[in-house]
Design a protein around this motif. Structure first.
Motif, PDB file in Angstrom:
ATOM      1  N   ILE A   1       7.478 -12.765  11.304  1.00 19.53           N
ATOM      2  CA  ILE A   1       7.327 -11.718  12.329  1.00 19.53           C
ATOM      3  C   ILE A   1       7.610 -10.332  11.758  1.00 19.53           C
ATOM      4  O   ILE A   1       7.497  -9.326  12.464  1.00 19.53           O
ATOM      5  CB  ILE A   1       8.270 -11.976  13.539  1.00 19.53           C
ATOM      6  CG1 ILE A   1       9.742 -11.984  13.087  1.00 19.53           C
ATOM      7  CG2 ILE A   1       7.905 -13.275  14.223  1.00 19.53           C
ATOM      8  CD1 ILE A   1      10.733 -12.006  14.244  1.00 19.53           C
ATOM      9  N   ASN A   2       7.993 -10.272  10.496  1.00 18.64           N
ATOM     10  CA  ASN A   2       8.356  -8.990   9.885  1.00 18.64           C
ATOM     11  C   ASN A   2       7.167  -8.374   9.168  1.00 18.64           C
ATOM     12  O   ASN A   2       6.369  -9.077   8.549  1.00 18.64           O
ATOM     13  CB  ASN A   2       9.508  -9.190   8.896  1.00 18.64           C
ATOM     14  CG  ASN A   2      10.757  -9.713   9.573  1.00 18.64           C
ATOM     15  OD1 ASN A   2      11.206  -9.141  10.551  1.00 18.64           O
ATOM     16  ND2 ASN A   2      11.300 -10.811   9.072  1.00 18.64           N
ATOM     17  N   ARG A   3       7.084  -7.071   9.251  1.00 13.10           N
ATOM     18  CA  ARG A   3       5.940  -6.368   8.685  1.00 13.10           C
ATOM     19  C   ARG A   3       6.414  -5.095   7.973  1.00 13.10           C
ATOM     20  O   ARG A   3       7.296  -4.403   8.455  1.00 13.10           O
ATOM     21  CB  ARG A   3       4.969  -6.004   9.815  1.00 13.10           C
ATOM     22  CG  ARG A   3       3.757  -5.226   9.398  1.00 13.10           C
ATOM     23  CD  ARG A   3       2.807  -5.044  10.575  1.00 13.10           C
ATOM     24  NE  ARG A   3       2.452  -6.313  11.185  1.00 13.10           N
ATOM     25  CZ  ARG A   3       1.238  -6.626  11.622  1.00 13.10           C
ATOM     26  NH1 ARG A   3       0.268  -5.756  11.504  1.00 13.10           N
ATOM     27  NH2 ARG A   3       0.990  -7.780  12.175  1.00 13.10           N
ATOM     28  N   VAL A   4       5.810  -4.833   6.824  1.00 10.42           N
ATOM     29  CA  VAL A   4       6.063  -3.599   6.080  1.00 10.42           C
ATOM     30  C   VAL A   4       4.739  -2.879   5.928  1.00 10.42           C
ATOM     31  O   VAL A   4       3.771  -3.444   5.419  1.00 10.42           O
ATOM     32  CB  VAL A   4       6.657  -3.900   4.682  1.00 10.42           C
ATOM     33  CG1 VAL A   4       6.658  -2.641   3.821  1.00 10.42           C
ATOM     34  CG2 VAL A   4       8.070  -4.449   4.808  1.00 10.42           C
ATOM     35  N   LYS A   5       4.702  -1.645   6.384  1.00  6.94           N
ATOM     36  CA  LYS A   5       3.486  -0.847   6.231  1.00  6.94           C
ATOM     37  C   LYS A   5       3.644   0.052   5.007  1.00  6.94           C
ATOM     38  O   LYS A   5       4.499   0.932   4.982  1.00  6.94           O
ATOM     39  CB  LYS A   5       3.222  -0.004   7.477  1.00  6.94           C
ATOM     40  CG  LYS A   5       1.930   0.794   7.390  1.00  6.94           C
ATOM     41  CD  LYS A   5       1.655   1.561   8.674  1.00  6.94           C
ATOM     42  CE  LYS A   5       0.358   2.341   8.559  1.00  6.94           C
ATOM     43  NZ  LYS A   5       0.055   3.100   9.802  1.00  6.94           N
ATOM     44  N   GLY A   6       2.845  -0.204   3.997  1.00  6.69           N
ATOM     45  CA  GLY A   6       2.915   0.575   2.766  1.00  6.69           C
ATOM     46  C   GLY A   6       1.735   1.520   2.650  1.00  6.69           C
ATOM     47  O   GLY A   6       0.603   1.162   2.977  1.00  6.69           O
ATOM     48  N   ASN A   7       1.995   2.719   2.196  1.00  8.47           N
ATOM     49  CA  ASN A   7       0.942   3.715   1.994  1.00  8.47           C
ATOM     50  C   ASN A   7       0.950   4.147   0.534  1.00  8.47           C
ATOM     51  O   ASN A   7       1.913   4.745   0.062  1.00  8.47           O
ATOM     52  CB  ASN A   7       1.178   4.942   2.886  1.00  8.47           C
ATOM     53  CG  ASN A   7       1.191   4.600   4.351  1.00  8.47           C
ATOM     54  OD1 ASN A   7       0.153   4.412   4.962  1.00  8.47           O
ATOM     55  ND2 ASN A   7       2.382   4.505   4.932  1.00  8.47           N
ATOM     56  N   PHE A   8      -0.120   3.811  -0.185  1.00  7.52           N
ATOM     57  CA  PHE A   8      -0.285   4.235  -1.572  1.00  7.52           C
ATOM     58  C   PHE A   8      -1.210   5.433  -1.626  1.00  7.52           C
ATOM     59  O   PHE A   8      -2.297   5.403  -1.051  1.00  7.52           O
ATOM     60  CB  PHE A   8      -0.892   3.119  -2.427  1.00  7.52           C
ATOM     61  CG  PHE A   8       0.109   2.150  -2.957  1.00  7.52           C
ATOM     62  CD1 PHE A   8       0.714   2.349  -4.188  1.00  7.52           C
ATOM     63  CD2 PHE A   8       0.453   1.042  -2.215  1.00  7.52           C
ATOM     64  CE1 PHE A   8       1.650   1.444  -4.656  1.00  7.52           C
ATOM     65  CE2 PHE A   8       1.388   0.136  -2.682  1.00  7.52           C
ATOM     66  CZ  PHE A   8       1.984   0.341  -3.910  1.00  7.52           C
ATOM     67  N   PHE A   9      -0.787   6.451  -2.353  1.00  9.92           N
ATOM     68  CA  PHE A   9      -1.643   7.623  -2.554  1.00  9.92           C
ATOM     69  C   PHE A   9      -1.914   7.771  -4.042  1.00  9.92           C
ATOM     70  O   PHE A   9      -0.990   7.933  -4.834  1.00  9.92           O
ATOM     71  CB  PHE A   9      -0.962   8.882  -2.009  1.00  9.92           C
ATOM     72  CG  PHE A   9      -0.675   8.803  -0.547  1.00  9.92           C
ATOM     73  CD1 PHE A   9      -1.650   9.114   0.388  1.00  9.92           C
ATOM     74  CD2 PHE A   9       0.559   8.375  -0.091  1.00  9.92           C
ATOM     75  CE1 PHE A   9      -1.389   9.005   1.748  1.00  9.92           C
ATOM     76  CE2 PHE A   9       0.825   8.261   1.254  1.00  9.92           C
ATOM     77  CZ  PHE A   9      -0.153   8.583   2.180  1.00  9.92           C
TER      78      PHE A   9
END
Length: 204
Positions: A178-186
């Motif tokens: 149920i756990n989520r990590v939102k990662g943003n790579f630039f």
């Protein structure tokens, strides 16, 4: 004349998006091995965005985020920044260290671990890019900053604003139960590197 991100055509953008998809797949595999858990991911969203949009995309200029920054060297030069909100930072550390903490504040050991996670994820993306292009690329030791998104993004704006105001964004959701990590790579290649990159991919 050098090519900038803003000048890319739809075919070139599609190729960069595919690299983003492959890189994200490699990153989730690396993360799964690192935390010894099954990590799934949503299909990554890959877009060309303006610098000024970035802070809004990660929750607004005042959102507290962790920013892990790398300098890229080799056949292609530029920078990578990995941005996640502080709740996602805590979730990542819990996965890695077998914890169940809810406090978003990280201690020194946890901050060091977060840098290492960022290092492995960034390395996975670059490894994909290197394999597909045959180009040699390495990343520097990661630098970590925890601050408001607007403050963190002011650094690359100052450093890279003069070579164009667009970056390649790879947005990836890592999911474990149920756990989520939102990662943003630039990915912020130096202007002269774009032509090298696109030539190696056969789209120029």
């Amino acid at each position: 004349m050098s090519i900038s991100i803003a000048d890319l055509n739809s075919q070139q953008i599609d190729v960069l998006k595919e690299i983003g998809n492959i890189g994200a797949g490699n990153a989730v595999t690396a993360l799964s091995k690192m935390v010894s858990k099954r990590i799934d991911m949503k299909v990554p969203i890959v877009n060309i965005v303006e610098f000024k949009e970035v802070a809004e995309l990660v929750g607004g200029p005042e959102m507290l985020v962790s920013g892990i920054y790398f300098k890229v060297s080799g056949d292609i030069t530029g920078s990578i920044m990995f941005l996640i909100d502080n709740d996602s930072s805590r979730t990542l550390i819990n996965w890695l260290m077998g914890k169940d903490e809810t406090n978003a504040d990280l201690d020194e050991i946890e901050l060091s671990a977060l840098k290492e996670v960022g290092n492995i994820l960034a390395g996975s993306y670059l490894s994909s890019l290197s394999t597909l292009t045959g180009l040699s690329m390495t990343v520097s030791i990661p630098s970590l900053a925890i601050d408001m998104a607007g403050a963190i993004m002011s650094v690359p704006v100052i450093l890279f604003g003069q070579v164009g105001d667009h970056v390649l964004l790879i947005e990836t959701d890592f999911i474990e139960g149920i756990n989520r990590v939102k990662g943003n790579f630039f990915l912020i290649p130096d202007e002269q590197s774009f032509e090298i990159l696109l030539k190696s991919l056969g789209v120029i």
